[in-house]
Scaffold this motif. Structure first.
Motif, PDB file in Angstrom:
ATOM      1  N   LEU A 122       2.692  10.318  28.304  1.00  0.00           N
ATOM      2  CA  LEU A 122       3.250  10.642  26.989  1.00  0.00           C
ATOM      3  C   LEU A 122       3.523   9.332  26.281  1.00  0.00           C
ATOM      4  O   LEU A 122       4.322   8.520  26.743  1.00  0.00           O
ATOM      5  CB  LEU A 122       4.537  11.456  27.123  1.00  0.00           C
ATOM      6  CG  LEU A 122       5.280  11.756  25.816  1.00  0.00           C
ATOM      7  CD1 LEU A 122       4.395  12.567  24.864  1.00  0.00           C
ATOM      8  CD2 LEU A 122       6.578  12.504  26.095  1.00  0.00           C
ATOM      9  N   LEU A 123       2.846   9.128  25.160  1.00  0.00           N
ATOM     10  CA  LEU A 123       2.950   7.874  24.426  1.00  0.00           C
ATOM     11  C   LEU A 123       3.615   8.124  23.073  1.00  0.00           C
ATOM     12  O   LEU A 123       3.471   9.202  22.479  1.00  0.00           O
ATOM     13  CB  LEU A 123       1.567   7.262  24.213  1.00  0.00           C
ATOM     14  CG  LEU A 123       0.762   6.957  25.474  1.00  0.00           C
ATOM     15  CD1 LEU A 123      -0.636   6.496  25.110  1.00  0.00           C
ATOM     16  CD2 LEU A 123       1.460   5.902  26.316  1.00  0.00           C
ATOM     17  N   VAL A 124       4.318   7.096  22.599  1.00  0.00           N
ATOM     18  CA  VAL A 124       4.976   7.150  21.297  1.00  0.00           C
ATOM     19  C   VAL A 124       4.421   6.017  20.449  1.00  0.00           C
ATOM     20  O   VAL A 124       4.632   4.840  20.759  1.00  0.00           O
ATOM     21  CB  VAL A 124       6.504   7.020  21.424  1.00  0.00           C
ATOM     22  CG1 VAL A 124       7.157   7.169  20.049  1.00  0.00           C
ATOM     23  CG2 VAL A 124       7.064   8.040  22.404  1.00  0.00           C
ATOM     24  N   ALA A 125       3.684   6.380  19.387  1.00  0.00           N
ATOM     25  CA  ALA A 125       3.120   5.385  18.473  1.00  0.00           C
ATOM     26  C   ALA A 125       3.947   5.386  17.192  1.00  0.00           C
ATOM     27  O   ALA A 125       4.231   6.441  16.627  1.00  0.00           O
ATOM     28  CB  ALA A 125       1.661   5.710  18.168  1.00  0.00           C
ATOM     29  N   GLN A 126       4.337   4.201  16.741  1.00  0.00           N
ATOM     30  CA  GLN A 126       5.126   4.074  15.518  1.00  0.00           C
ATOM     31  C   GLN A 126       4.210   3.786  14.331  1.00  0.00           C
ATOM     32  O   GLN A 126       3.383   2.870  14.378  1.00  0.00           O
ATOM     33  CB  GLN A 126       6.159   2.956  15.657  1.00  0.00           C
ATOM     34  CG  GLN A 126       7.282   3.260  16.634  1.00  0.00           C
ATOM     35  CD  GLN A 126       8.235   4.331  16.112  1.00  0.00           C
ATOM     36  OE1 GLN A 126       8.167   4.723  14.956  1.00  0.00           O
ATOM     37  NE2 GLN A 126       9.121   4.803  16.983  1.00  0.00           N
ATOM     38  N   ILE A 127       4.370   4.585  13.275  1.00  0.00           N
ATOM     39  CA  ILE A 127       3.609   4.371  12.049  1.00  0.00           C
ATOM     40  C   ILE A 127       4.599   4.271  10.895  1.00  0.00           C
ATOM     41  O   ILE A 127       5.781   4.597  11.051  1.00  0.00           O
ATOM     42  CB  ILE A 127       2.598   5.513  11.799  1.00  0.00           C
ATOM     43  CG1 ILE A 127       3.329   6.851  11.592  1.00  0.00           C
ATOM     44  CG2 ILE A 127       1.605   5.623  12.944  1.00  0.00           C
ATOM     45  CD1 ILE A 127       2.404   7.999  11.212  1.00  0.00           C
ATOM     46  N   PRO A 128       4.167   3.820   9.711  1.00  0.00           N
ATOM     47  CA  PRO A 128       5.101   3.703   8.576  1.00  0.00           C
ATOM     48  C   PRO A 128       5.735   5.041   8.230  1.00  0.00           C
ATOM     49  O   PRO A 128       5.141   6.106   8.442  1.00  0.00           O
ATOM     50  CB  PRO A 128       4.208   3.197   7.442  1.00  0.00           C
ATOM     51  CG  PRO A 128       3.050   2.547   8.128  1.00  0.00           C
ATOM     52  CD  PRO A 128       2.828   3.329   9.373  1.00  0.00           C
ATOM     53  N   LEU A 129       6.935   4.986   7.668  1.00  0.00           N
ATOM     54  CA  LEU A 129       7.658   6.212   7.344  1.00  0.00           C
ATOM     55  C   LEU A 129       7.095   6.871   6.093  1.00  0.00           C
ATOM     56  O   LEU A 129       7.018   8.100   6.020  1.00  0.00           O
ATOM     57  CB  LEU A 129       9.147   5.898   7.155  1.00  0.00           C
ATOM     58  CG  LEU A 129      10.063   7.095   6.875  1.00  0.00           C
ATOM     59  CD1 LEU A 129       9.967   8.110   7.999  1.00  0.00           C
ATOM     60  CD2 LEU A 129      11.499   6.636   6.692  1.00  0.00           C
ATOM     61  N   TYR A 130       6.701   6.099   5.101  1.00  0.00           N
ATOM     62  CA  TYR A 130       6.236   6.693   3.848  1.00  0.00           C
ATOM     63  C   TYR A 130       4.839   6.197   3.493  1.00  0.00           C
ATOM     64  O   TYR A 130       3.854   6.792   3.870  1.00  0.00           O
ATOM     65  CB  TYR A 130       7.223   6.403   2.709  1.00  0.00           C
ATOM     66  CG  TYR A 130       8.543   7.112   2.904  1.00  0.00           C
ATOM     67  CD1 TYR A 130       8.621   8.498   2.919  1.00  0.00           C
ATOM     68  CD2 TYR A 130       9.723   6.397   3.082  1.00  0.00           C
ATOM     69  CE1 TYR A 130       9.816   9.156   3.106  1.00  0.00           C
ATOM     70  CE2 TYR A 130      10.934   7.044   3.274  1.00  0.00           C
ATOM     71  CZ  TYR A 130      10.972   8.430   3.280  1.00  0.00           C
ATOM     72  OH  TYR A 130      12.158   9.072   3.475  1.00  0.00           O
ATOM     73  N   GLU A 131       4.749   5.099   2.777  1.00  0.00           N
ATOM     74  CA  GLU A 131       3.454   4.624   2.306  1.00  0.00           C
ATOM     75  C   GLU A 131       2.556   4.269   3.485  1.00  0.00           C
ATOM     76  O   GLU A 131       2.928   3.494   4.356  1.00  0.00           O
ATOM     77  CB  GLU A 131       3.651   3.392   1.411  1.00  0.00           C
ATOM     78  CG  GLU A 131       2.370   2.941   0.731  1.00  0.00           C
ATOM     79  CD  GLU A 131       2.614   1.818  -0.260  1.00  0.00           C
ATOM     80  OE1 GLU A 131       1.632   1.258  -0.754  1.00  0.00           O
ATOM     81  OE2 GLU A 131       3.799   1.509  -0.531  1.00  0.00           O
ATOM     82  N   GLY A 132       1.394   4.849   3.515  1.00  0.00           N
ATOM     83  CA  GLY A 132       0.431   4.593   4.579  1.00  0.00           C
ATOM     84  C   GLY A 132       0.547   5.517   5.767  1.00  0.00           C
ATOM     85  O   GLY A 132      -0.271   5.449   6.687  1.00  0.00           O
ATOM     86  N   ALA A 133       1.537   6.417   5.767  1.00  0.00           N
ATOM     87  CA  ALA A 133       1.733   7.295   6.920  1.00  0.00           C
ATOM     88  C   ALA A 133       0.565   8.263   7.088  1.00  0.00           C
ATOM     89  O   ALA A 133       0.085   8.477   8.206  1.00  0.00           O
ATOM     90  CB  ALA A 133       3.043   8.055   6.774  1.00  0.00           C
ATOM     91  N   ASP A 134       0.110   8.861   5.978  1.00  0.00           N
ATOM     92  CA  ASP A 134      -0.999   9.818   6.058  1.00  0.00           C
ATOM     93  C   ASP A 134      -2.256   9.155   6.600  1.00  0.00           C
ATOM     94  O   ASP A 134      -2.950   9.709   7.465  1.00  0.00           O
ATOM     95  CB  ASP A 134      -1.297  10.403   4.673  1.00  0.00           C
ATOM     96  CG  ASP A 134      -0.182  11.306   4.174  1.00  0.00           C
ATOM     97  OD1 ASP A 134       0.598  11.792   5.016  1.00  0.00           O
ATOM     98  OD2 ASP A 134      -0.086  11.510   2.956  1.00  0.00           O
ATOM     99  N   THR A 135      -2.540   7.954   6.104  1.00  0.00           N
ATOM    100  CA  THR A 135      -3.739   7.251   6.541  1.00  0.00           C
ATOM    101  C   THR A 135      -3.642   6.880   8.013  1.00  0.00           C
ATOM    102  O   THR A 135      -4.612   7.026   8.777  1.00  0.00           O
ATOM    103  CB  THR A 135      -3.943   5.979   5.693  1.00  0.00           C
ATOM    104  OG1 THR A 135      -4.026   6.340   4.312  1.00  0.00           O
ATOM    105  CG2 THR A 135      -5.208   5.244   6.112  1.00  0.00           C
TER     106      THR A 135
END
Length: 749
Positions: A122-135
């Motif tokens: 089980l992995l946890v990847a961090q991505i931006p909260l708003y801008e760029g999150a969808d991409t």
């Protein structure tokens, strides 16, 4: 209205050319609009969770607060070594993806994944909260799908962003499928009602025109504000339901006038001045109700309100311009082909059967009032007991990736990773380890001891925790040792200014709305029930669970003010229309009871044995906080259509000198066929949404279908005539001083 009728009937081609140009411009925008809508509830101004998020960014330098949970399972019949290598390769590839700032194993935050299969992770990847999150999310999903094909592994993707993405995707597909399901059925009903193919096609055309124009306006609206995904469903429901209803009324009156020997232009002119006037008034009541969604200071909710108002506005405009222009050009051809033609004015002719029914109801008004009112009260009684909250992933049906992957995460014992609380302690002075370290540690320990807390992320992790994290990093290619992990924990725990402390609380499961309400008070109590660092203000609690609870409470908290605003505006409108104090009060009470009863029916279906039959998944024990608000605004407005259709006929009879009872009987005989036909069409439109995969959309469809059924049968055809009979001459009572002040308006259909 006369000028509009003159222009539309004297220059019909000019009207249609203008609309054709507008639709040609609108169609590309309408097609792109769904992709610009959002399922994110956003942040509430001045809310505690919003303050916490701002501090995490500004004081702690956190830019990636949006975890994506990835359940990695190696392919079948893979050796332990090959499985571990596949997991390591998958993780290494994740780290190379744009937008992914960090990838950690669940073990690095002291949460055991409970994985038993060799190489499962089980992995946890961090991505931006708003801008760029969808991409970033789309990149992760694309990479995971490619890895599955090439290596035979299985990867489940979930998390707040994935859930929101699936909400948006399936809300769009649900809406399109509902349209395709409803339109053929509606066409069949209209063909039976009108008995002519051309006449039955006109209401559908008006509905499609209004939806196209409204979706284009939604696209433009996304450039000004974030627009909720559910605005698209509301546009379709209102565009089809109200658009077809209004066109039904207009076409019926046009055919009636043709049958009386008028020319096509004259019939269209008369229809616009009579039925068109009712359409404008009815549309105004719906817009007033939808404008109630502008009262809550929540962008997510307001965007649905704006979308609803724009849709009804476009529907009314199309009904009083496009439709009469087409009718003017068609003339008698509106009844083609004649192999299906019934008598042109039949729909608006008095019905002897419904007239006998009206007299039967009015002969025993107390019985019908008590039985009908008692039945509505019985259905609506549990309304005050309904518990509402934010649905989250449980607002999606099984079979959708983010929902199914979350089930896997729960089974692995790590569901709490999506329900993390962030605690910030504002200090009265910069942090002093000699004075504050021990009290900080004790605060963390108290919180960690709260039942339901699985782990905390703080500088006080044990040596065993640090060693486990280091081993996990080393095994997966992260490259951090125990010392590096400790340094990272310190960085995230102490603000750059030294004026704030932070730690993260991970529950032992993914929390639904009712569980958040139980755990949050315990965490707050633990924060202040013992020694704490020297604080300058009370501790702040944030994170996804707090934000969801704040959103739910904000929505439900504004429901009374929304209802009062809509009630007040509707009262004034009906007062102006019917010059009566009793009629508006009666209408508001009966419509309010109908909406409450429909809401309780939805709650009973969701939690009862009928839920799985209709495709409702086992729920979280709460109703989505948005549902009562949406049901009230949409249904209260639409039900006023029938109210105006019926009461305006009664008022017209009274003004013509009929006594109250005779006016009610004649009005019901003239409107019952139209109301029944219109209700059947709305029932089809709303019921089509029950087959969707987004629970809120399904619930709205079920609630509106139930409300239409109650309103067009029990309320409009039984309770209203009974109550009007009981009130008698008091129906039209108005104080003399108010009579002098009110303007006189013409409302006929």
């Amino acid at each position: 209205m006369h000028r509009l009728a003159d222009w539309v009937t004297q220059a019909p081609k000019q009207v249609l050319i203008l609309w054709a140009v507008l639709l040609a411009l609108a169609a590309p925008l309408a097609w792109q609009a769904p992709g610009r809508l959002s399922a994110s509830i956003g942040e509430l101004p001045n809310a505690e969770s919003t303050q916490v998020t701002a501090l995490l960014r500004g004081e702690f330098g956190e830019q990636a607060l949006n975890p994506v949970l990835l359940v990695f399972k190696p392919g079948p019949q893979v050796s332990t070594q090959a499985a571990e290598q596949a997991a390591a390769d998958y993780r290494a590839g994740l780290l190379d993806l744009p937008g992914v700032s960090a990838v950690r194993s669940s073990r690095e935050v002291s949460v055991s994944s409970g994985a038993t299969a060799p190489g499962a992770e089980l992995l946890v990847a961090q991505i931006p909260l708003y801008e760029g999150a969808d991409t970033a999310l789309a990149t992760i999903r694309e990479y995971s799908a490619r890895f599955e094909r090439e290596r035979g592994a299985q990867v489940g993707v979930t998390g707040s962003q994935a859930i929101a993405d699936d909400f948006t995707r399936y809300a769009e597909t649900d809406t399109k499928r509902s349209e395709m399901t409803a339109l053929p059925l509606i066409a069949g009903v209209l063909l039976l009602v009108f008995g002519a193919l051309v006449a039955s096609g006109l209401p559908i055309l008006v509905g499609l025109v209004s939806i196209t124009a409204s979706m284009a306006l939604l696209y433009l609206l996304t450039g000004v504000m974030e627009v909720a995904t559910f605005a698209q469903s509301v546009v379709t429901m209102l565009g089809l339901g109200a658009g077809i209803d209004y066109a039904l009324l207009m076409v019926s009156r046009f055919r009636e006038e043709l049958g009386r020997g008028q020319s096509s232009a004259g019939a269209a002119h008369t229809a616009l001045l009579t039925a068109g006037r009712s359409v404008v008034w009815s549309g105004t009541t719906v817009m007033i109700a939808m404008a109630g969604l502008l009262v809550p200071p929540i962008t997510f909710v307001q965007s649905i309100g704006v979308g609803g108002v724009l849709t009804v506005l476009m529907t009314v405009l199309a009904s009083v311009t496009v439709l009469p222009a087409l009718l003017t050009l068609l003339g008698e051809r509106v009844n083609s082909p004649r192999r299906w033609a019934l008598r042109p004015g039949r729909l608006a002719e008095p019905s002897p059967g419904w007239q006998r029914w009206a007299w039967a109801v009015m002969h025993r008004p107390w019985r019908w009032t008590l039985l009908g009112g008692g039945f509505l009260l019985l259905l609506a009684w549990p309304a005050t007991q309904i518990q509402t909250g934010y649905g989250g992933a449980w607002g999606l049906s099984p079979g959708i990736e983010s929902r199914d992957a979350l089930e896997d995460v729960r089974e692995l014992g790590a569901g709490g990773l999506l329900s993390q609380f962030e605690v910030i302690l504002p200090l009265a002075r910069p942090y002093d380890p000699a004075q504050d370290a021990e009290s900080f540690r004790q605060t963390v320990e108290r919180v960690a001891g709260v039942p339901g807390v699985q782990a905390t992320i703080s500088p006080f992790l044990s040596a065993a925790d640090l060693q486990a994290a280091a081993q996990a990093n080393g095994a997966q290619g992260g490259g951090l040792d125990g010392l590096g992990t400790a340094i990272e924990l310190n960085r995230r725990s102490f603000s750059q200014s030294g004026e704030f402390l932070r730690f993260t609380v991970i529950p032992d499961r993914y929390l639904n709305a009712s569980e958040i309400d139980l755990l949050e008070p315990q965490l707050r109590a633990a924060l202040t029930s013992g020694p704490t660092p020297s604080l300058g203000s009370p501790p702040l609690l944030g994170g996804a669970p707090v934000g969801e609870r704040e959103f739910s409470h904000a929505v439900t908290g504004t429901l009374p003010s929304v209802m009062l605003s809509v009630f007040a505006a509707t009262f004034v409108l009906l007062l102006l229309a019917f010059r009566s104090l009793v009629v508006p009060v009666k209408s508001i009470v009966l419509n309010g009871l109908t909406v409450a009863a429909a809401t309780c029916v939805v709650a009973a279906v969701q939690s009862g044995p009928l839920g799985p039959v209709l495709g409702f998944p086992p729920g979280s024990g709460v109703m989505d906080a948005m549902l009562p608000l949406l049901l009230f605004t949409v249904m209260f407005g639409l039900s006023m259509d029938y109210e105006i259709f019926l009461i305006s006929r009664v008022y017209e009879g009274v003004q013509a000198g009929l006594d109250n009872d005779e006016a009610v009987a004649q009005a019901l005989s003239r409107t019952a066929r139209i109301i029944t036909s219109a209700a059947l069409i709305m029932l089809i439109v709303f019921a089509a949404f029950i087959a969707g995969r987004v629970v809120l959309t399904k619930s709205i469809g079920l609630g509106l279908a139930t409300a239409v059924l109650l309103d067009a049968t029990l309320v409009r055809l039984a309770l209203v005539p009974a109550v009007l009979r009981l009130a008698g001459r008091w129906n039209w009572w108005l104080p003399p001083w108010l009579e002098r002040w009110l303007p006189r308006l013409d409302l006929r259909h």
